[in-house]
Motif scaffolding. Structure first.
Motif, PDB file in Angstrom:
ATOM      1  N   GLU A 298       5.130  -4.350  36.537  1.00 13.36           N
ATOM      2  CA  GLU A 298       4.196  -3.397  35.515  1.00 13.36           C
ATOM      3  C   GLU A 298       4.240  -2.109  35.472  1.00 13.36           C
ATOM      4  O   GLU A 298       4.097  -1.433  34.545  1.00 13.36           O
ATOM      5  CB  GLU A 298       2.591  -3.618  36.025  1.00 13.36           C
ATOM      6  CG  GLU A 298       2.153  -5.271  35.940  1.00 13.36           C
ATOM      7  CD  GLU A 298       2.268  -6.067  37.038  1.00 13.36           C
ATOM      8  OE1 GLU A 298       1.822  -7.058  36.980  1.00 13.36           O
ATOM      9  OE2 GLU A 298       3.286  -5.750  37.840  1.00 13.36           O
ATOM     10  N   TYR A 347       9.224 -11.684  41.162  1.00 16.61           N
ATOM     11  CA  TYR A 347       8.637 -10.331  41.287  1.00 16.61           C
ATOM     12  C   TYR A 347       9.674  -9.039  41.202  1.00 16.61           C
ATOM     13  O   TYR A 347       9.090  -7.982  41.330  1.00 16.61           O
ATOM     14  CB  TYR A 347       7.593 -10.147  42.225  1.00 16.61           C
ATOM     15  CG  TYR A 347       6.672 -11.442  42.119  1.00 16.61           C
ATOM     16  CD1 TYR A 347       6.728 -12.291  43.005  1.00 16.61           C
ATOM     17  CD2 TYR A 347       5.621 -11.341  41.078  1.00 16.61           C
ATOM     18  CE1 TYR A 347       5.665 -13.679  42.789  1.00 16.61           C
ATOM     19  CE2 TYR A 347       4.777 -12.422  41.283  1.00 16.61           C
ATOM     20  CZ  TYR A 347       4.665 -13.447  41.873  1.00 16.61           C
ATOM     21  OH  TYR A 347       3.860 -14.541  41.990  1.00 16.61           O
ATOM     22  N   GLU A 362       8.973  -2.592  25.371  1.00 19.09           N
ATOM     23  CA  GLU A 362       7.644  -2.482  25.305  1.00 19.09           C
ATOM     24  C   GLU A 362       7.162  -3.869  24.397  1.00 19.09           C
ATOM     25  O   GLU A 362       8.193  -4.148  23.552  1.00 19.09           O
ATOM     26  CB  GLU A 362       6.916  -1.139  24.248  1.00 19.09           C
ATOM     27  CG  GLU A 362       6.865  -0.064  25.182  1.00 19.09           C
ATOM     28  CD  GLU A 362       6.173   1.113  24.514  1.00 19.09           C
ATOM     29  OE1 GLU A 362       6.285   1.157  23.065  1.00 19.09           O
ATOM     30  OE2 GLU A 362       5.630   1.697  25.144  1.00 19.09           O
ATOM     31  N   SER A 363       6.247  -4.622  24.824  1.00 20.95           N
ATOM     32  CA  SER A 363       5.910  -5.784  24.164  1.00 20.95           C
ATOM     33  C   SER A 363       6.911  -6.806  25.023  1.00 20.95           C
ATOM     34  O   SER A 363       6.750  -8.058  24.487  1.00 20.95           O
ATOM     35  CB  SER A 363       6.078  -5.898  22.752  1.00 20.95           C
ATOM     36  OG  SER A 363       7.369  -6.045  22.156  1.00 20.95           O
ATOM     37  N   VAL A 366       6.269  -8.860  31.337  1.00 20.64           N
ATOM     38  CA  VAL A 366       5.656  -8.149  32.106  1.00 20.64           C
ATOM     39  C   VAL A 366       5.342  -8.897  33.337  1.00 20.64           C
ATOM     40  O   VAL A 366       5.643  -8.516  34.594  1.00 20.64           O
ATOM     41  CB  VAL A 366       4.149  -7.220  31.636  1.00 20.64           C
ATOM     42  CG1 VAL A 366       3.453  -6.711  32.739  1.00 20.64           C
ATOM     43  CG2 VAL A 366       4.517  -6.148  30.304  1.00 20.64           C
ATOM     44  N   SER A 367       4.574  -9.982  33.263  1.00 24.19           N
ATOM     45  CA  SER A 367       4.390 -10.999  34.169  1.00 24.19           C
ATOM     46  C   SER A 367       4.039 -12.366  33.690  1.00 24.19           C
ATOM     47  O   SER A 367       3.564 -12.553  32.491  1.00 24.19           O
ATOM     48  CB  SER A 367       2.980 -10.635  35.111  1.00 24.19           C
ATOM     49  OG  SER A 367       1.865 -10.548  34.103  1.00 24.19           O
ATOM     50  N   GLU A 368       3.943 -13.286  34.616  1.00 23.94           N
ATOM     51  CA  GLU A 368       3.858 -14.658  34.020  1.00 23.94           C
ATOM     52  C   GLU A 368       2.576 -14.783  33.428  1.00 23.94           C
ATOM     53  O   GLU A 368       2.277 -15.533  32.447  1.00 23.94           O
ATOM     54  CB  GLU A 368       4.081 -15.841  35.196  1.00 23.94           C
ATOM     55  CG  GLU A 368       4.122 -17.109  34.588  1.00 23.94           C
ATOM     56  CD  GLU A 368       4.520 -18.246  35.880  1.00 23.94           C
ATOM     57  OE1 GLU A 368       4.571 -17.797  36.918  1.00 23.94           O
ATOM     58  OE2 GLU A 368       4.731 -19.297  35.456  1.00 23.94           O
ATOM     59  N   LYS A 369       1.477 -14.140  34.254  1.00 24.96           N
ATOM     60  CA  LYS A 369       0.074 -14.278  33.638  1.00 24.96           C
ATOM     61  C   LYS A 369      -0.113 -13.691  32.300  1.00 24.96           C
ATOM     62  O   LYS A 369      -0.707 -14.275  31.363  1.00 24.96           O
ATOM     63  CB  LYS A 369      -0.787 -13.849  34.773  1.00 24.96           C
ATOM     64  CG  LYS A 369      -2.166 -14.007  34.450  1.00 24.96           C
ATOM     65  CD  LYS A 369      -3.082 -13.240  35.845  1.00 24.96           C
ATOM     66  CE  LYS A 369      -4.495 -13.448  35.513  1.00 24.96           C
ATOM     67  NZ  LYS A 369      -5.175 -12.810  36.345  1.00 24.96           N
ATOM     68  N   GLU A 370       0.672 -12.408  32.334  1.00 24.87           N
ATOM     69  CA  GLU A 370       0.309 -11.623  30.895  1.00 24.87           C
ATOM     70  C   GLU A 370       1.059 -12.224  29.962  1.00 24.87           C
ATOM     71  O   GLU A 370       0.752 -11.985  28.627  1.00 24.87           O
ATOM     72  CB  GLU A 370       0.228 -10.203  31.032  1.00 24.87           C
ATOM     73  CG  GLU A 370      -0.416  -9.234  30.756  1.00 24.87           C
ATOM     74  CD  GLU A 370      -0.277  -7.776  31.362  1.00 24.87           C
ATOM     75  OE1 GLU A 370      -0.331  -7.652  32.320  1.00 24.87           O
ATOM     76  OE2 GLU A 370       0.278  -7.010  30.392  1.00 24.87           O
ATOM     77  N   THR A 371       2.493 -12.304  30.129  1.00 25.79           N
ATOM     78  CA  THR A 371       3.427 -12.686  29.064  1.00 25.79           C
ATOM     79  C   THR A 371       4.013 -13.907  29.517  1.00 25.79           C
ATOM     80  O   THR A 371       5.475 -13.913  29.150  1.00 25.79           O
ATOM     81  CB  THR A 371       4.206 -11.411  28.877  1.00 25.79           C
ATOM     82  OG1 THR A 371       4.857 -11.280  30.091  1.00 25.79           O
ATOM     83  CG2 THR A 371       3.773 -10.169  28.302  1.00 25.79           C
TER      84      THR A 371
END
Lengths: 441, 403
Positions: A298, A347, A362-363, A366-371
């Motif tokens: 992040e 990670y 950008e875009s 970021v992470s498996e959860k978010e993207t």
């Protein structure tokens, strides 16, 4: 009878002569007569090779196989410093792991370069009281105040040897004070070594005028240790390589009846065939845990994309490019993220950048959860962000940024790629040829 | 017995005596010859095994390389392997063997244009007295391709390694190495260096920025774009990380030099303390330039994380952590919270625009089944106004046996 006597006498004479030559040293007793100075340095943040392809060298976990071949009373283990490449948060975590590994490996002495001193201060490590090894450095600060010299006695059958290691900076210490750095014991032979933090031919030439210096260790561009000085020139000038791919080994022999010591320098590659030490394998898992806890993904600085461009994920391409998406799904690129999950590196920013879409932008991932839609090496890695191409219904082509194969398939991480690009390309074919029906172009 | 008979007997005796002598001499000669032969053989073996120390105190042996060890065996390198390497190198040096000698080992491209293929050559000669075999020519980066037409070179024969380097799209210094591995035992691996610099046709100043949160417009300097090949261009776009900066420009204007005045959004900048500005251009050979920026954070922790080693469960360790406002602004610490409970704040002292925290770290009892005993905690420092800082604490237990 006479002939028989002749044969007997000749046989006995021959056996006696052969026996004498065997005893005089056809197999030298290396364990009793040889002391070893192990040298490592310039880890530059490489705790172990990524394992993405075979044939990689390195790994702290493989060093015990080499170091423990010599008993502690007959060896000195030294690291010349430059543990990490920068002062990022990830580098601080690596430094903590490296110092813990050195403690476990029973290093005798570790040199700190200027950057190392700052980094060590930044992790709140006081003097080396808590660790089993000693620190030396040419730099002193209020928080990190360590000496510049270290000595250890090594006991051989033929002689006792004192090995003196001194960190040297010509900007701090004049050349004429070098002899004063080394402890002299009349009843012992000595080996005097200088550690330099930079390679400078003029400095080495000046040091060569000082007879008491036997060995100079300095950094070098090569990642392979090498002898820098010319053959038979005194002192011996060596480098220790980079990235922990090799362990340098200076063997010091005290021959009976000889006044002088003999040196031989070589290096041992940290090959995959060397056994891994369990505690250090676990230590790497601790590193992965620390990296995860620090949330480095992040915190990654990102390049902006121009004109509102965004990453949309490979699934969004399948609406128009169904054939290509299906074919891609069966290839290695579509499972690249899982290879990191399998060894706990998902990670780690240094690993993730080549296993997901748009990590530096950008875009991007970021992470498996978010993207989660940007996991794996997807369409947009090679074809560019898809938002404008989709919103214009294909009228606008995709644009930069795009990756080339060699951006990720470097010799370090993909040793077999070079000279075999066409074979690698065949493995990921997911398109129809231009002349075939259904080709999107 | 007559005189003749006596003489005959005497001669016979002499013959007998001489025969005896001859036999003894032959016997002794055979023994001596055999002994000499055995000594000779033993002496040769002895010489082959001892390193040559006649030149003084030091000897060097060629550094073992990956390829050499691969040749010796797939097993871990042992002392005996290295000893035999010493023997082989000694014998090899006596005969000289193949020798690879390069005309030069460094090539400087100077300034390069971006995304261009650039060629150079490295010429070498076998200056030894045996066949030189090139085992491998390998670069350390996919951007560098090295090719060699053949692998074997007779004594005196020369060869050329042809190199093609593809420059980057961004401005960067070049420092690439190509490794040439051969059967030259004195230099089994030679590194050839490529140097140079990729220079964009559109130069920008500054090359990077350091910004300040308490200054007007973050003290962001103007950006000057200058085209060095006199090709007019226009600015297509101006973007920055997290949208923390913007700039006014006319995309229809084409010229060879622009001065851009970025406008900084300080609120957004504080959320993206490190990032990049990307300026899109219409120049055919330079589609964009990137400028990295970094911001001095408002607060600094010293040290920023804590490492404790060789600890025992329950054995406390004290550490000092400073919380500093880099802009010398007054602030207050609202709360201090240890997430796992292993960190206790012994004292909190305010000194001007910084705080001195004295912390006590108490390692817990480790989990019984853990292979490597580690503990971790983090101290969350909440600043009045909403900012949170975290000090990570990581500890390793002692592995020394208890007495």
């Amino acid at each position: 009878m006479r002939l028989f006597s002749c044969v007997c006498i000749l046989t006995v004479a021959g056996s006696c002569i052969s026996g004498m030559s065997s005893n005089s040293g056809s197999k030298p007793d290396t364990t009793a007569e040889v002391a070893t100075l192990f040298l490592t340095g310039n880890e530059l943040g490489m705790l172990k090779p990524c394992g993405c392809s075979g044939g990689q060298l390195g790994g702290l976990d493989r060093r015990p196989a080499i170091l423990n071949a010599v008993q502690p009373s007959k060896r000195l283990v030294l690291d010349t410093g430059s543990f990490v490449e920068d002062d990022s948060e990830q580098s601080r975590i690596k430094l903590q792991i490296i110092l813990e590994a050195f403690d476990h490996l029973k290093y005798d002495v570790v040199n700190l370069t200027d950057r190392d001193v700052e980094m060590v201060r930044d992790i709140g490590l006081q003097e080396s009281g808590q660790m089993s090894f000693k620190l030396i450095s040419t730099r002193r600060t209020r928080d990190v105040n360590v000496p510049a010299v270290f000595s250890k006695e090594l006991g051989l059958k033929a002689a006792k040897i004192t090995v003196n290691i001194a960190a040297f900076d010509p900007n701090v210490t004049p050349f004429n004070q070098i002899p004063g750095l080394f402890a002299v014991r009349r009843e012992m032979k000595t080996v005097n070594a200088l550690i330099l933090n930079h390679y400078d031919g003029a400095v080495i030439e000046a040091i060569s005028q000082i007879p008491v210096v036997d060995l100079v260790v300095c950094p070098d561009d090569s990642d392979i240790p090498r002898v820098i000085s010319k053959p038979k020139k005194h002192p011996l000038v060596i480098s220790v390589g980079k990235y922990g791919k090799y362990v340098g080994r200076l063997r010091i022999k005290a021959a009976k009846g000889r006044d002088k010591l003999e040196f031989a320098y070589d290096s041992v590659p940290m090959e995959e065939t060397l056994p891994q030490e369990t505690t250090l394998v676990e230590l790497y898992k601790v590193y992965q845990d620390f990296v995860k806890e620090a949330g480095l993904l992040e915190k990654q600085p990102r390049y902006p994309l121009s004109n509102g461009l965004k990453y949309t994920g490979s699934k969004s391409c399948s609406i128009c490019h169904g054939y290509e998406y299906e074919k891609w799904s069966t290839k290695g690129h579509a499972h690249a993220y899982k290879t990191l999950v399998d060894n706990g590196s998902q990670y780690d920013p240094e690993c993730i950048r080549c296993h997901v879409v748009g990590f530096n932008y950008e875009s991007g991932f970021v992470s498996e959860k978010e993207t989660g839609h940007l996991k794996n090496v997807g369409c947009e890695n090679c074809h560019g962000p898809g938002s404008k191409h989709i919103s214009s219904l294909g009228a606008e082509p995709t644009t930069e940024p795009v990756l080339n194969c060699a951006d990720c398939h470097t010799p370090e991480h993909s040793g077999g790629f070079l000279d075999h690009e066409k074979e690698y390309l065949r493995k990921i074919v997911h398109w129809r040829e231009q002349k075939d029906a259904g080709n999107v172009k | 017995m007559s005189l003749w008979e006596l003489k005959l007997v005497g001669k016979l005796s002499v013959f007998q005596f001489g025969d005896e002598i001859m036999k003894r001499v032959s016997f002794i000669s055979m023994v001596l010859i055999t002994c000499c032969g055995l000594f000779f053989v033993a002496g040769c073996q002895e010489q082959a095994k001892m390193p040559d120390t006649s030149q003084g105190k030091l000897t060097e042996t060629p550094v073992l390389t990956n390829s050499d060890n691969a040749q010796n065996s797939a097993k871990p390198a042992k002392t005996t392997n290295s000893s035999s390497q010493t023997i082989n190198s000694k014998l090899a040096s006596a005969k000289k063997g193949p020798r690879i000698t390069f005309k030069n080992e460094v090539h400087d491209f100077g300034e390069l244009k971006p995304i261009t293929k650039n060629k150079c050559e490295f010429t070498f000669t076998n200056t030894g007295d045996a066949e030189l075999k090139i085992k491998n020519v390998r670069s350390t980066c996919g951007c560098t391709v090295a090719q060699l037409s053949k692998k074997n070179y007779a004594p005196g024969e020369s060869g050329t390694i042809k190199v093609v380097y593809t420059s980057t799209a961004r401005a960067a210094s070049i420092n690439k190495v190509i490794y040439v591995t051969s059967n030259d035992k004195t230099r089994p691996r030679v590194g050839l260096t490529l140097k140079g610099k990729t220079v964009l046709p559109v130069r920008h100043t500054p090359t990077s920025m350091k910004l300040l949160l308490n200054e007007k417009n973050a003290k962001c300097p103007n950006i000057t774009l200058t085209c060095v090949d006199n090709q007019p261009f226009a600015i297509k776009s101006f973007t920055a990380t997290a949208g923390c900066m913007s700039a006014v420009f006319d995309p229809n204007v084409k010229q060879t030099k622009f001065v851009i005045e970025p406008k900084v959004d300080l609120t957004k900048l504080e959320r993206a303390l490190s990032g990049n500005i990307t300026i899109g251009l219409t120049h055919p050979k330079c589609r964009s330039v990137s400028i990295h920026y970094s911001v001095m954070p408002r607060f600094n922790l010293n040290p920023s994380s804590l490492l404790v080693q060789n600890v025992e469960p329950g054995q406390t360790t004290n550490r000092i952590v400073w919380v500093v406002n880099n802009y010398k602004e007054d602030f207050e610490i609202e709360s201090l919270t240890s997430k796992a409970g292993y960190i206790k704040v012994l004292s909190k002292e305010k000194l001007g625009t910084r705080y001195k925290l004295e912390l006590q770290i108490t390692p817990p009892a480790p989990e019984p089944n853990e292979k490597l005993r580690v503990f971790k905690d983090s101290l969350v420092i909440k600043i009045k106004g909403g900012k949170e800082l975290t000090v990570y604490c990581r500890g390793f237990y002692s592995t020394k046996p208890k007495t």
